[in-house]
Design an enzyme around this catalytic site. Sequence first.
Site, PDB file in Angstrom:
ATOM      1  CG  ASP A  16      -1.967  -0.988   1.173  1.00  0.00           C
ATOM      2  OD1 ASP A  16      -1.996  -1.936   0.068  1.00  0.00           O
ATOM      3  OD2 ASP A  16      -2.413  -2.134   2.310  1.00  0.00           O
ATOM      4  CE  LYS A  33       2.029  -2.296  -4.552  1.00  0.00           C
ATOM      5  NZ  LYS A  33       2.152  -2.176  -2.714  1.00  0.00           N
ATOM      6  N   GLY A  49      -4.445  -4.424  -3.714  1.00  0.00           N
ATOM      7  CA  GLY A  49      -5.620  -3.175  -3.900  1.00  0.00           C
ATOM      8  C   GLY A  49      -5.046  -1.772  -4.646  1.00  0.00           C
ATOM      9  CG  HIS A  50      -2.273  -1.763  -6.748  1.00  0.00           C
ATOM     10  ND1 HIS A  50      -1.510  -2.949  -7.928  1.00  0.00           N
ATOM     11  CD2 HIS A  50      -1.921  -2.665  -6.077  1.00  0.00           C
ATOM     12  CE1 HIS A  50      -0.494  -2.854  -7.150  1.00  0.00           C
ATOM     13  NE2 HIS A  50      -0.753  -3.106  -5.647  1.00  0.00           N
ATOM     14  CD  GLN A  72       0.208  -8.599  -2.872  1.00  0.00           C
ATOM     15  OE1 GLN A  72       1.267  -9.340  -3.189  1.00  0.00           O
ATOM     16  NE2 GLN A  72      -0.044  -8.494  -3.127  1.00  0.00           N
TER      17      GLN A  72
HETATM   18  P1  GDP Z   1      -0.700  -0.059  -3.144  1.00  0.00           P
HETATM   19  O1  GDP Z   1      -1.045  -0.981  -2.838  1.00  0.00           O
HETATM   20  O2  GDP Z   1       0.712   0.232  -3.492  1.00  0.00           O
HETATM   21  O3  GDP Z   1      -1.485   0.630  -4.883  1.00  0.00           O
HETATM   22  O4  GDP Z   1      -1.563   1.425  -2.845  1.00  0.00           O
HETATM   23  P2  GDP Z   1      -2.864   1.513  -2.168  1.00  0.00           P
HETATM   24  O5  GDP Z   1      -3.957   2.000  -2.744  1.00  0.00           O
HETATM   25  O6  GDP Z   1      -3.588   0.804  -1.417  1.00  0.00           O
HETATM   26  O7  GDP Z   1      -2.637   2.964  -0.959  1.00  0.00           O
HETATM   27  C1  GDP Z   1      -2.267   3.844  -0.970  1.00  0.00           C
HETATM   28  C2  GDP Z   1      -3.114   5.289  -1.288  1.00  0.00           C
HETATM   29  O8  GDP Z   1      -2.454   6.415  -0.532  1.00  0.00           O
HETATM   30  C3  GDP Z   1      -4.438   5.236  -1.495  1.00  0.00           C
HETATM   31  O9  GDP Z   1      -5.741   5.611  -1.601  1.00  0.00           O
HETATM   32  C4  GDP Z   1      -3.999   6.547  -2.782  1.00  0.00           C
HETATM   33  O10 GDP Z   1      -4.924   6.930  -3.454  1.00  0.00           O
HETATM   34  C5  GDP Z   1      -3.290   6.789  -1.665  1.00  0.00           C
HETATM   35  N1  GDP Z   1      -2.537   8.102  -2.227  1.00  0.00           N
HETATM   36  C6  GDP Z   1      -1.112   7.160  -2.955  1.00  0.00           C
HETATM   37  N2  GDP Z   1      -0.453   8.590  -3.001  1.00  0.00           N
HETATM   38  C7  GDP Z   1      -0.805   9.596  -2.205  1.00  0.00           C
HETATM   39  C8  GDP Z   1      -0.297  10.789  -2.155  1.00  0.00           C
HETATM   40  O11 GDP Z   1       1.057  11.143  -2.105  1.00  0.00           O
HETATM   41  N3  GDP Z   1      -0.505  11.127  -0.386  1.00  0.00           N
HETATM   42  C9  GDP Z   1      -2.312  11.135  -0.292  1.00  0.00           C
HETATM   43  N4  GDP Z   1      -2.707  11.740   0.979  1.00  0.00           N
HETATM   44  N5  GDP Z   1      -2.139   9.842  -0.732  1.00  0.00           N
HETATM   45  C10 GDP Z   1      -1.579   8.811  -1.360  1.00  0.00           C
HETATM   46  P1  IMO Z   2      -1.224  -4.122  -1.777  1.00  0.00           P
HETATM   47  O1  IMO Z   2      -0.757  -4.428  -3.578  1.00  0.00           O
HETATM   48  C1  IMO Z   2      -0.916  -4.884   1.706  1.00  0.00           C
HETATM   49  C2  IMO Z   2      -0.965  -9.059   3.974  1.00  0.00           C
HETATM   50  C3  IMO Z   2      -2.227  -9.542   4.185  1.00  0.00           C
HETATM   51  C4  IMO Z   2      -2.101 -10.208   5.629  1.00  0.00           C
HETATM   52  C5  IMO Z   2      -0.777 -11.085   4.621  1.00  0.00           C
HETATM   53  C6  IMO Z   2      -1.025 -11.819   3.996  1.00  0.00           C
HETATM   54  O2  IMO Z   2      -2.737  -3.455  -2.195  1.00  0.00           O
HETATM   55  O3  IMO Z   2       0.046  -3.238  -1.538  1.00  0.00           O
HETATM   56  P2  IMO Z   2      -2.802 -12.333   1.547  1.00  0.00           P
HETATM   57  O4  IMO Z   2      -4.174 -12.820   1.464  1.00  0.00           O
HETATM   58  O5  IMO Z   2      -1.592 -12.225   0.503  1.00  0.00           O
HETATM   59  O6  IMO Z   2      -2.530 -13.958   2.249  1.00  0.00           O
HETATM   60  O7  IMO Z   2      -2.163 -12.054   2.934  1.00  0.00           O
HETATM   61  O8  IMO Z   2      -0.412 -10.213   3.393  1.00  0.00           O
HETATM   62  N1  IMO Z   2      -1.308  -8.488   1.904  1.00  0.00           N
HETATM   63  C7  IMO Z   2      -1.146  -7.043   1.923  1.00  0.00           C
HETATM   64  N2  IMO Z   2      -1.413  -5.357   2.678  1.00  0.00           N
HETATM   65  N3  IMO Z   2      -0.888  -4.904   0.748  1.00  0.00           N
HETATM   66  C8  IMO Z   2      -1.153  -5.484  -0.060  1.00  0.00           C
HETATM   67  O9  IMO Z   2      -1.450  -5.103  -1.388  1.00  0.00           O
HETATM   68  C9  IMO Z   2      -0.840  -6.818   0.557  1.00  0.00           C
HETATM   69  N4  IMO Z   2      -1.468  -8.158   0.243  1.00  0.00           N
HETATM   70  C10 IMO Z   2      -1.693  -9.186   1.164  1.00  0.00           C
HETATM   71  O10 IMO Z   2      -3.655  -8.214   4.931  1.00  0.00           O
HETATM   72  O11 IMO Z   2      -1.127  -9.540   6.758  1.00  0.00           O
HETATM   73 MG    MG Z   3      -2.792  -1.393  -2.171  1.00  0.00          MG
END
Ligand code: GDP
Ligand code: IMO
Ligand code: MG
Length: 433
Positions: A14, A17, A41-42, A231
Amino acid sequence: MSKVDVLLGLQWGDEGKGKIVDVLTPQYEVIARFQGGPNAGHTLEFNGIKHVLHIIPSGIFHKDKVNVIGNGVLIEPCIFRGEVEALRERDVDATRNLLISKKAHLIIPTHRMLDAANEQAKGNLRIGSTLKGIGPAYTDKIARSGLRVGDIVQDDFRERYELLKYQHLQTAFTLKFDVDSFRIDGLTLAEYEQKWLDSMATLRAFKLIDSEYYINQCLAEGRKVLAEGAQGSMLDIDFGSYPFVTSSSTITAGVCSGLGVAPSKIGRVMGITKAYCTRVGAGPFPTELFDETGARLCEIGHEYGATTGRSRRCGWIDLPALRYSCMLNGVTDLFVTKPDVLNDFDEVKMCTHYLIEGKETDRIPFEYNSVPIEPQYATFKGWKQSLQGIADFDNLPEALRTYLAALEQAVQVPVLAVSISPDRKDVIFKNGK
Ligand code: GDP
Ligand code: IMO
Ligand code: MG
């Protein structure tokens, strides 16, 4: 001949990415996912819309770019269909620019059941899986009993599916799991299975390819390829905080096996870190804050899982973990996201090293899960101002630049860019591009 550039998370996922891949996509011709599956979840935000992708690469909104789901990825057909339909609502026809590896493995409904059964059996030691079937599906891959996307057009697919399902039900029985009460999205296993089988039609509408040939052909023709990680490195199956990890190779090495490219074909490795740190699910997190500061990070940063909605644990940035990730991945460039979340903080901390049983160390110990770790901090002055509207790196507040310089110094990797909001337009490249 070109090389595959890589963009991956350096923490526990998270890091942002999805957003950064979307921003980088114009510089590439092909965007390829190499591991993970619907546990990811991107999030992408632009033109006032917010969109979350799980299996589909984050370059999909750029209609002239090719997106590839590589062999290292897991596909759950129902979730995949949901993603394709959600994109269609945004006027994106993914069948036009998304190619899928025939060698990618399938998550079948009973993989999801087993994920729940395994977690239940672990009790207090549960991992906090996203319950998308990731662990069981990769287990079957390694056990050589999995089903692959290319198998769906074979005559014996249904037979093989039934056999695998039967084995899973046997395992559930051994684990004393109550299969009858189990639900996926409110549906019984039999109901969900029907939906899952129906979703196969969506998968068949896509071009199923030998993606290793495709990617290598692209490189031979000098086309630019970006590999998108899911991840984070600290969730890697080998080097993460085992057993509190995911079941794939989330590091650069995973690009080679997950796309079929040789190590010599890896180009730049761009690593992403938040300006602080989060983790969702169980497992060690030395810099986790249980106080009001942690709660503020969660609230201001909207730290709720993009896949499960769970609230993320929050804490300060962890340099031992970050250095470890940079080492494992060979990171050449750093993206720092979400410093804007810290705008109102009087001071910002960075964990420089750990104190373990009275000894200072900057290494991740084997006993990561079991020894008490006391994080030691360096404290920085907060910048106490909004970053909104800032477009040049040099115009970032001095206190933030000091913080970023300390980060660069600590991990010995230059910062390429800083992201200051969820929106696509708010990425400030240090060199101006
Ligand atoms: P990912 O899994 O690495 O793609 O990241 P996620 O989408 O799960 O979580 C990142 C969260 O931070 C999302 O809600 C994005 O919209 C938000 N986000 C990304 N970059 C920034 C930033 O520079 N500032 C803020 N405030 N939010 C951001
Ligand atoms: P993105 O790509 C954050 C965590 C889960 C759990 C562990 C194992 O959005 O960054 P799984 O379902 O893979 O067996 O879960 O890994 N986990 C993540 N945490 N971002 C993710 O993906 C994750 N994918 C799995 O919360 O602790
Ligand atoms: Mg994510």
